[in-house]
Design a protein around this motif. Sequence first.
Motif, PDB file in Angstrom:
ATOM      1  N   THR A   2      60.603  62.584  28.929  1.00 55.83           N
ATOM      2  CA  THR A   2      60.408  61.929  27.643  1.00 55.83           C
ATOM      3  C   THR A   2      59.323  62.676  26.882  1.00 55.83           C
ATOM      4  OG1 THR A   2      61.010  59.822  28.623  1.00 55.83           O
ATOM      5  CG2 THR A   2      59.869  59.745  26.527  1.00 55.83           C
ATOM      6  N   TYR A   3      59.715  63.352  25.809  1.00 55.05           N
ATOM      7  CA  TYR A   3      58.776  64.187  25.073  1.00 55.05           C
ATOM      8  C   TYR A   3      57.872  63.385  24.152  1.00 55.05           C
ATOM      9  CZ  TYR A   3      61.319  68.192  26.791  1.00 55.05           C
ATOM     10  OH  TYR A   3      61.883  69.134  27.603  1.00 55.05           O
ATOM     11  N   ASP A   4      58.245  62.149  23.832  1.00 58.18           N
ATOM     12  CA  ASP A   4      57.415  61.389  22.900  1.00 58.18           C
ATOM     13  C   ASP A   4      56.509  60.380  23.604  1.00 58.18           C
ATOM     14  OD1 ASP A   4      59.326  59.522  23.611  1.00 58.18           O
ATOM     15  OD2 ASP A   4      59.771  58.912  21.558  1.00 58.18           O
ATOM     16  N   LYS A   5      56.256  60.584  24.896  1.00 60.07           N
ATOM     17  CA  LYS A   5      55.364  59.692  25.641  1.00 60.07           C
ATOM     18  C   LYS A   5      53.908  60.059  25.368  1.00 60.07           C
ATOM     19  CE  LYS A   5      54.451  57.977  30.337  1.00 60.07           C
ATOM     20  NZ  LYS A   5      53.237  57.391  29.946  1.00 60.07           N
ATOM     21  N   ASN A   6      53.146  59.084  24.952  1.00 60.97           N
ATOM     22  CA  ASN A   6      51.716  59.278  24.711  1.00 60.97           C
ATOM     23  C   ASN A   6      51.047  59.575  26.060  1.00 60.97           C
ATOM     24  OD1 ASN A   6      48.916  58.891  24.209  1.00 60.97           O
ATOM     25  ND2 ASN A   6      49.382  57.496  22.515  1.00 60.97           N
ATOM     26  N   PRO A   7      50.350  60.726  26.190  1.00 63.59           N
ATOM     27  CA  PRO A   7      49.722  61.072  27.462  1.00 63.59           C
ATOM     28  C   PRO A   7      48.469  60.245  27.773  1.00 63.59           C
ATOM     29  CG  PRO A   7      49.184  62.724  25.830  1.00 63.59           C
ATOM     30  CD  PRO A   7      50.164  61.775  25.179  1.00 63.59           C
ATOM     31  N   PHE A   8      48.001  59.460  26.809  1.00 60.50           N
ATOM     32  CA  PHE A   8      46.796  58.662  26.999  1.00 60.50           C
ATOM     33  C   PHE A   8      47.177  57.199  27.181  1.00 60.50           C
ATOM     34  CE2 PHE A   8      45.656  62.352  24.448  1.00 60.50           C
ATOM     35  CZ  PHE A   8      44.675  62.910  25.254  1.00 60.50           C
ATOM     36  N   ARG A  15      41.641  57.707  22.312  1.00 53.43           N
ATOM     37  CA  ARG A  15      42.545  58.851  22.426  1.00 53.43           C
ATOM     38  C   ARG A  15      44.002  58.430  22.236  1.00 53.43           C
ATOM     39  NH1 ARG A  15      38.262  59.709  25.568  1.00 53.43           N
ATOM     40  NH2 ARG A  15      37.188  61.707  25.338  1.00 53.43           N
ATOM     41  N   HIS A  16      44.351  57.258  22.758  1.00 52.39           N
ATOM     42  CA  HIS A  16      45.705  56.738  22.585  1.00 52.39           C
ATOM     43  C   HIS A  16      46.012  56.583  21.085  1.00 52.39           C
ATOM     44  CE1 HIS A  16      49.298  54.539  23.988  1.00 52.39           C
ATOM     45  NE2 HIS A  16      49.135  53.823  22.882  1.00 52.39           N
ATOM     46  N   ALA A  17      45.111  55.965  20.349  1.00 53.83           N
ATOM     47  CA  ALA A  17      45.317  55.738  18.910  1.00 53.83           C
ATOM     48  C   ALA A  17      45.345  57.055  18.131  1.00 53.83           C
ATOM     49  CB  ALA A  17      44.226  54.823  18.360  1.00 53.83           C
ATOM     50  N   LEU A  18      44.469  57.976  18.480  1.00 52.64           N
ATOM     51  CA  LEU A  18      44.435  59.266  17.786  1.00 52.64           C
ATOM     52  C   LEU A  18      45.732  60.045  18.011  1.00 52.64           C
ATOM     53  CD1 LEU A  18      40.714  60.085  18.509  1.00 52.64           C
ATOM     54  CD2 LEU A  18      41.730  59.942  16.216  1.00 52.64           C
ATOM     55  N   TRP A  19      46.241  60.022  19.245  1.00 53.05           N
ATOM     56  CA  TRP A  19      47.495  60.701  19.544  1.00 53.05           C
ATOM     57  C   TRP A  19      48.637  60.055  18.757  1.00 53.05           C
ATOM     58  CZ3 TRP A  19      52.409  59.986  21.278  1.00 53.05           C
ATOM     59  CH2 TRP A  19      53.099  61.105  21.745  1.00 53.05           C
ATOM     60  N   GLU A  20      48.680  58.747  18.722  1.00 50.26           N
ATOM     61  CA  GLU A  20      49.729  58.044  17.970  1.00 50.26           C
ATOM     62  C   GLU A  20      49.692  58.447  16.494  1.00 50.26           C
ATOM     63  OE1 GLU A  20      52.282  55.974  18.929  1.00 50.26           O
ATOM     64  OE2 GLU A  20      51.721  56.444  20.999  1.00 50.26           O
ATOM     65  N   ARG A 102      46.319  67.246  23.915  1.00 54.77           N
ATOM     66  CA  ARG A 102      45.695  66.603  25.064  1.00 54.77           C
ATOM     67  C   ARG A 102      44.177  66.742  25.053  1.00 54.77           C
ATOM     68  NH1 ARG A 102      50.048  69.321  27.384  1.00 54.77           N
ATOM     69  NH2 ARG A 102      51.822  67.958  27.671  1.00 54.77           N
ATOM     70  N   ASP A 103      43.661  67.676  24.242  1.00 50.61           N
ATOM     71  CA  ASP A 103      42.210  67.881  24.155  1.00 50.61           C
ATOM     72  C   ASP A 103      41.679  67.108  22.958  1.00 50.61           C
ATOM     73  OD1 ASP A 103      42.000  69.748  26.344  1.00 50.61           O
ATOM     74  OD2 ASP A 103      42.997  71.195  25.034  1.00 50.61           O
ATOM     75  N   ILE A 104      41.064  65.970  23.253  1.00 53.75           N
ATOM     76  CA  ILE A 104      40.490  65.116  22.211  1.00 53.75           C
ATOM     77  C   ILE A 104      39.074  64.767  22.633  1.00 53.75           C
ATOM     78  CG2 ILE A 104      40.654  62.934  20.970  1.00 53.75           C
ATOM     79  CD1 ILE A 104      43.672  62.938  21.489  1.00 53.75           C
ATOM     80  N   ASP A 105      38.097  65.218  21.867  1.00 55.28           N
ATOM     81  CA  ASP A 105      36.692  64.928  22.140  1.00 55.28           C
ATOM     82  C   ASP A 105      36.264  63.757  21.268  1.00 55.28           C
ATOM     83  OD1 ASP A 105      36.530  67.237  23.808  1.00 55.28           O
ATOM     84  OD2 ASP A 105      36.213  68.478  22.036  1.00 55.28           O
ATOM     85  N   VAL A 106      35.841  62.673  21.906  1.00 58.48           N
ATOM     86  CA  VAL A 106      35.393  61.486  21.183  1.00 58.48           C
ATOM     87  C   VAL A 106      33.931  61.238  21.515  1.00 58.48           C
ATOM     88  CG1 VAL A 106      35.715  59.003  20.865  1.00 58.48           C
ATOM     89  CG2 VAL A 106      37.703  60.472  21.266  1.00 58.48           C
ATOM     90  N   ASP A 107      33.130  61.001  20.477  1.00 58.05           N
ATOM     91  CA  ASP A 107      31.727  60.634  20.653  1.00 58.05           C
ATOM     92  C   ASP A 107      31.406  59.571  19.610  1.00 58.05           C
ATOM     93  OD1 ASP A 107      28.994  60.385  20.975  1.00 58.05           O
ATOM     94  OD2 ASP A 107      28.644  62.542  21.147  1.00 58.05           O
TER      95      ASP A 107
END
Length: 161
Positions: A2-8, A15-20, A102-107
């Motif tokens: 499934t290519y549209d699966k959120n990896p987070f 990260r989940h929301a940012l990917w979406e 997949r690389d998301i830096d959150v601070d």
Amino acid sequence: MTYDKNPFPAGDADRHALWEMLVRRDIDAFIGQDWSMVEDDFVASSFFGMHAHFLSNADAWRLQFPRLDIYRDEWLRQAKETATTKFAEPLREALFRVTNMRDIDVDGDRAVLHKKFDGSVAKADGSVDRLKWQTLYFCTKVGGSWKIAGFVGYMPHPLGG
């Protein structure tokens, strides 16, 4: 696969929301040529975007999108051009397949997202669209929701390669 699966997972809420926002919603809006799906994802008052022109030399990168309306117009132009292209495979699945974020830096209320495109999409005429670039997005939380404050896009992938 499934290519549209959120990896987070949903437990990694930021990260989940940012990917979406920057993968799923962006792809669906782009394919549908529907800016209204993404227009609220930006900090419109201070947004800006740099265009790297697929060049490794940062001195050649330009402030091509000093305002959101300029970026919107280019985004819509590209979406329309893509919509007129006949593909030999489902475009939505292909775009998810070639997109990696997949690389998301959150601070706190700031985030930097590394979105990479690496692959090909088969066209009906037997040729392919080769996608091989990356974008750094700068996001901020506004009123509890993530928004895109700016980006440096159309950089070569890999950078310097």
